[in-house]
Design a protein around this motif. Structure first.
Motif, PDB file in Angstrom:
ATOM      1  N   CYS A  14       0.835  -1.210   0.000  1.00 35.54           N
ATOM      2  CA  CYS A  14       0.000   0.000   0.000  1.00 35.54           C
ATOM      3  C   CYS A  14       0.865   1.254   0.000  1.00 35.54           C
ATOM      4  CB  CYS A  14      -0.949   0.001   1.194  1.00 35.54           C
ATOM      5  SG  CYS A  14      -2.302  -1.169   1.014  1.00 35.54           S
ATOM      6  N   GLY A  15       1.950   1.243   0.751  1.00 33.10           N
ATOM      7  CA  GLY A  15       2.877   2.379   0.752  1.00 33.10           C
ATOM      8  C   GLY A  15       3.473   2.611  -0.624  1.00 33.10           C
ATOM      9  N   MET A  16       3.855   1.516  -1.285  1.00 29.20           N
ATOM     10  CA  MET A  16       4.394   1.625  -2.647  1.00 29.20           C
ATOM     11  C   MET A  16       3.332   2.174  -3.609  1.00 29.20           C
ATOM     12  SD  MET A  16       7.555   0.504  -2.576  1.00 29.20           S
ATOM     13  CE  MET A  16       8.037  -0.243  -4.103  1.00 29.20           C
ATOM     14  N   ASP A  17       2.102   1.678  -3.468  1.00 23.85           N
ATOM     15  CA  ASP A  17       0.997   2.120  -4.315  1.00 23.85           C
ATOM     16  C   ASP A  17       0.719   3.608  -4.114  1.00 23.85           C
ATOM     17  OD1 ASP A  17      -1.293   1.673  -6.099  1.00 23.85           O
ATOM     18  OD2 ASP A  17      -2.510   1.980  -4.292  1.00 23.85           O
ATOM     19  N   ILE A  18       0.697   4.045  -2.871  1.00 21.04           N
ATOM     20  CA  ILE A  18       0.450   5.461  -2.564  1.00 21.04           C
ATOM     21  C   ILE A  18       1.561   6.337  -3.145  1.00 21.04           C
ATOM     22  CG2 ILE A  18       0.385   7.125  -0.653  1.00 21.04           C
ATOM     23  CD1 ILE A  18      -1.204   4.900   0.914  1.00 21.04           C
ATOM     24  N   ALA A  19       2.803   5.870  -3.048  1.00 21.83           N
ATOM     25  CA  ALA A  19       3.929   6.641  -3.596  1.00 21.83           C
ATOM     26  C   ALA A  19       3.843   6.728  -5.125  1.00 21.83           C
ATOM     27  CB  ALA A  19       5.245   6.000  -3.179  1.00 21.83           C
ATOM     28  N   LEU A  20       3.432   5.645  -5.770  1.00 20.10           N
ATOM     29  CA  LEU A  20       3.335   5.646  -7.236  1.00 20.10           C
ATOM     30  C   LEU A  20       2.225   6.558  -7.746  1.00 20.10           C
ATOM     31  CD1 LEU A  20       3.876   1.852  -8.039  1.00 20.10           C
ATOM     32  CD2 LEU A  20       5.440   3.750  -8.547  1.00 20.10           C
ATOM     33  N   LYS A  21       1.198   6.757  -6.935  1.00 20.50           N
ATOM     34  CA  LYS A  21       0.047   7.564  -7.351  1.00 20.50           C
ATOM     35  C   LYS A  21       0.150   9.009  -6.876  1.00 20.50           C
ATOM     36  CE  LYS A  21      -3.122   3.657  -7.414  1.00 20.50           C
ATOM     37  NZ  LYS A  21      -4.269   3.022  -6.751  1.00 20.50           N
ATOM     38  N   ALA A  22       1.317   9.457  -6.487  1.00 14.24           N
ATOM     39  CA  ALA A  22       1.500  10.801  -5.929  1.00 14.24           C
ATOM     40  C   ALA A  22       0.872  11.874  -6.811  1.00 14.24           C
ATOM     41  CB  ALA A  22       2.978  11.088  -5.724  1.00 14.24           C
ATOM     42  N   GLY A  23       0.067  12.722  -6.177  1.00 15.49           N
ATOM     43  CA  GLY A  23      -0.554  13.840  -6.871  1.00 15.49           C
ATOM     44  C   GLY A  23      -1.844  13.516  -7.607  1.00 15.49           C
ATOM     45  N   ARG A  24      -2.274  12.281  -7.604  1.00 18.59           N
ATOM     46  CA  ARG A  24      -3.509  11.899  -8.294  1.00 18.59           C
ATOM     47  C   ARG A  24      -4.616  11.622  -7.289  1.00 18.59           C
ATOM     48  NH1 ARG A  24      -1.673   7.083 -11.856  1.00 18.59           N
ATOM     49  NH2 ARG A  24       0.347   7.237 -10.898  1.00 18.59           N
ATOM     50  N   LYS A  25      -5.868  11.714  -7.749  1.00 21.86           N
ATOM     51  CA  LYS A  25      -7.010  11.444  -6.869  1.00 21.86           C
ATOM     52  C   LYS A  25      -7.008  10.009  -6.361  1.00 21.86           C
ATOM     53  CE  LYS A  25     -10.232  14.868  -8.630  1.00 21.86           C
ATOM     54  NZ  LYS A  25     -11.541  15.100  -9.221  1.00 21.86           N
ATOM     55  N   SER A  26      -6.505   9.101  -7.178  1.00 17.76           N
ATOM     56  CA  SER A  26      -6.473   7.697  -6.768  1.00 17.76           C
ATOM     57  C   SER A  26      -5.542   7.486  -5.567  1.00 17.76           C
ATOM     58  CB  SER A  26      -6.057   6.810  -7.937  1.00 17.76           C
ATOM     59  OG  SER A  26      -4.781   7.173  -8.419  1.00 17.76           O
ATOM     60  N   GLN A  27      -4.624   8.411  -5.327  1.00 18.96           N
ATOM     61  CA  GLN A  27      -3.737   8.312  -4.167  1.00 18.96           C
ATOM     62  C   GLN A  27      -4.546   8.440  -2.875  1.00 18.96           C
ATOM     63  OE1 GLN A  27      -1.078  11.592  -3.337  1.00 18.96           O
ATOM     64  NE2 GLN A  27       0.521  10.192  -2.611  1.00 18.96           N
ATOM     65  N   VAL A  28      -5.507   9.343  -2.861  1.00 14.40           N
ATOM     66  CA  VAL A  28      -6.364   9.525  -1.676  1.00 14.40           C
ATOM     67  C   VAL A  28      -7.201   8.271  -1.445  1.00 14.40           C
ATOM     68  CG1 VAL A  28      -8.231  10.899  -0.669  1.00 14.40           C
ATOM     69  CG2 VAL A  28      -6.440  12.029  -1.991  1.00 14.40           C
ATOM     70  N   ARG A  29      -7.727   7.686  -2.521  1.00 11.55           N
ATOM     71  CA  ARG A  29      -8.508   6.457  -2.382  1.00 11.55           C
ATOM     72  C   ARG A  29      -7.648   5.321  -1.819  1.00 11.55           C
ATOM     73  NH1 ARG A  29     -10.875   8.173  -7.361  1.00 11.55           N
ATOM     74  NH2 ARG A  29      -9.486   6.809  -8.532  1.00 11.55           N
ATOM     75  N   SER A  30      -6.417   5.228  -2.297  1.00 10.35           N
ATOM     76  CA  SER A  30      -5.508   4.188  -1.779  1.00 10.35           C
ATOM     77  C   SER A  30      -5.221   4.405  -0.296  1.00 10.35           C
ATOM     78  CB  SER A  30      -4.191   4.193  -2.560  1.00 10.35           C
ATOM     79  OG  SER A  30      -4.394   3.755  -3.868  1.00 10.35           O
ATOM     80  N   LEU A  31      -5.014   5.652   0.101  1.00  9.96           N
ATOM     81  CA  LEU A  31      -4.763   5.962   1.512  1.00  9.96           C
ATOM     82  C   LEU A  31      -5.980   5.601   2.365  1.00  9.96           C
ATOM     83  CD1 LEU A  31      -2.975   7.219   3.744  1.00  9.96           C
ATOM     84  CD2 LEU A  31      -4.115   9.391   3.225  1.00  9.96           C
ATOM     85  N   ILE A  32      -7.169   5.989   1.922  1.00  7.81           N
ATOM     86  CA  ILE A  32      -8.394   5.698   2.675  1.00  7.81           C
ATOM     87  C   ILE A  32      -8.596   4.188   2.781  1.00  7.81           C
ATOM     88  CG2 ILE A  32     -10.922   5.865   2.621  1.00  7.81           C
ATOM     89  CD1 ILE A  32     -10.500   8.728   1.443  1.00  7.81           C
ATOM     90  N   PHE A  33      -8.388   3.470   1.693  1.00 12.06           N
ATOM     91  CA  PHE A  33      -8.515   2.010   1.704  1.00 12.06           C
ATOM     92  C   PHE A  33      -7.564   1.395   2.730  1.00 12.06           C
ATOM     93  CE2 PHE A  33      -6.905  -2.092   0.056  1.00 12.06           C
ATOM     94  CZ  PHE A  33      -8.076  -2.837   0.155  1.00 12.06           C
ATOM     95  N   THR A  34      -6.310   1.844   2.718  1.00 10.56           N
ATOM     96  CA  THR A  34      -5.304   1.327   3.647  1.00 10.56           C
ATOM     97  C   THR A  34      -5.698   1.594   5.096  1.00 10.56           C
ATOM     98  OG1 THR A  34      -3.606   1.741   1.979  1.00 10.56           O
ATOM     99  CG2 THR A  34      -2.848   1.372   4.230  1.00 10.56           C
ATOM    100  N   ILE A  35      -6.153   2.804   5.380  1.00  7.22           N
ATOM    101  CA  ILE A  35      -6.557   3.165   6.746  1.00  7.22           C
ATOM    102  C   ILE A  35      -7.755   2.333   7.185  1.00  7.22           C
ATOM    103  CG2 ILE A  35      -7.552   5.018   8.158  1.00  7.22           C
ATOM    104  CD1 ILE A  35      -5.764   6.980   6.547  1.00  7.22           C
ATOM    105  N   VAL A  36      -8.754   2.187   6.322  1.00  9.57           N
ATOM    106  CA  VAL A  36      -9.966   1.435   6.667  1.00  9.57           C
ATOM    107  C   VAL A  36      -9.628  -0.037   6.945  1.00  9.57           C
ATOM    108  CG1 VAL A  36     -12.158   0.560   5.738  1.00  9.57           C
ATOM    109  CG2 VAL A  36     -11.594   2.990   5.532  1.00  9.57           C
ATOM    110  N   VAL A  37      -8.824  -0.650   6.104  1.00 13.87           N
ATOM    111  CA  VAL A  37      -8.460  -2.059   6.305  1.00 13.87           C
ATOM    112  C   VAL A  37      -7.710  -2.232   7.619  1.00 13.87           C
ATOM    113  CG1 VAL A  37      -7.042  -3.967   5.441  1.00 13.87           C
ATOM    114  CG2 VAL A  37      -8.522  -2.707   3.870  1.00 13.87           C
ATOM    115  N   ASN A  38      -6.737  -1.368   7.886  1.00 15.89           N
ATOM    116  CA  ASN A  38      -5.969  -1.461   9.129  1.00 15.89           C
ATOM    117  C   ASN A  38      -6.855  -1.277  10.360  1.00 15.89           C
ATOM    118  OD1 ASN A  38      -2.916  -1.795   8.894  1.00 15.89           O
ATOM    119  ND2 ASN A  38      -3.359  -0.354   7.245  1.00 15.89           N
ATOM    120  N   LEU A  39      -7.715  -0.267  10.335  1.00 19.92           N
ATOM    121  CA  LEU A  39      -8.590  -0.022  11.493  1.00 19.92           C
ATOM    122  C   LEU A  39      -9.638  -1.116  11.657  1.00 19.92           C
ATOM    123  CD1 LEU A  39      -9.022   3.863  11.382  1.00 19.92           C
ATOM    124  CD2 LEU A  39      -7.498   2.482  12.838  1.00 19.92           C
TER     125      LEU A  39
END
Length: 192
Positions: free
Chosen positions: A61-86
């Motif tokens: 997920c960290g790699m995915d977020i870094a690859l999507k830097a500056g795009r809207k899909s980066q926020v979706r990846s971050l939210i997905f990662t946070i939701v799964v972890n929590l």
């Protein structure tokens, strides 16, 4: 295994330090990772798989977020990662509590098996969340070396007692070469 136990003080820690300082620089993080996984598995061996899955999931997920830097899909990846972890953390912390309370108010009984709380799940979950959030914010680069990342998440001195350390502080320490310093070792032994 507790930090104050005789097994830790007179077996685990000395062997880990000895092996760490004897192996070549390339495998020092492997030694840290293996020692950390043994330390973790000492308490609840079955939950080592949960920790490894968490490490793998958050690494990618960290790699995915870094690859999507500056795009809207980066926020979706971050939210997905946070939701799964929590969700995983919440499941293990509150599963029994929720089912017990539902059984108290519902006209039928929901059978369930009591789950032990995985040791250190809060620490390593928040450690990984801090990492992916820092990658998202650009405070730290995504770690491309899986072994270094796994050693960062599972690092046994922090796993149970904390504090939850930011990647920007701990990751450089994992990456740098460490030399044995006699004065610091003596001071550490006196503190123990």
């Amino acid at each position: 295994m507790l930090f104050s136990s005789l097994v830790f003080l007179f077996t685990f820690l000395p062997i880990t330090l000895l092996v760490y300082y004897l192996v070549p620089r390339k495998v020092k993080n492997v030694v840290l990772l293996i020692a950390s996984l043994i330390f973790y598995a000492w308490g609840e061996p079955v939950y080592i798989f949960l920790m490894l899955i968490s490490i793998l999931f958050n690494y990618f997920c960290g790699m995915d977020i870094a690859l999507k830097a500056g795009r809207k899909s980066q926020v979706r990846s971050l939210i997905f990662t946070i939701v799964v972890n929590l969700f995983i953390l919440g499941f293990f912390k509150y599963y029994g509590f929720i089912v017990t309370n539902l059984n108290a108010i519902l006209p039928f009984y929901i059978p369930y098996r009591k789950l032990e709380l995985p040791i250190g799940i809060s620490f390593y979950t928040f450690q990984t969340l801090g990492y992916v959030i820092d990658v998202y914010k650009g405070k730290t680069k995504a770690c491309r070396h899986f072994g270094k990342y796994a050693a960062f998440v599972s690092f046994f001195p922090l796993l149970l007692a904390g504090p939850i350390e930011r990647a920007e502080h701990l990751m450089p320490q994992i990456e740098e070469e460490h030399h044995f310093e006699y004065d610091k070792a003596i001071r550490g032994v006196k503190l123990i």
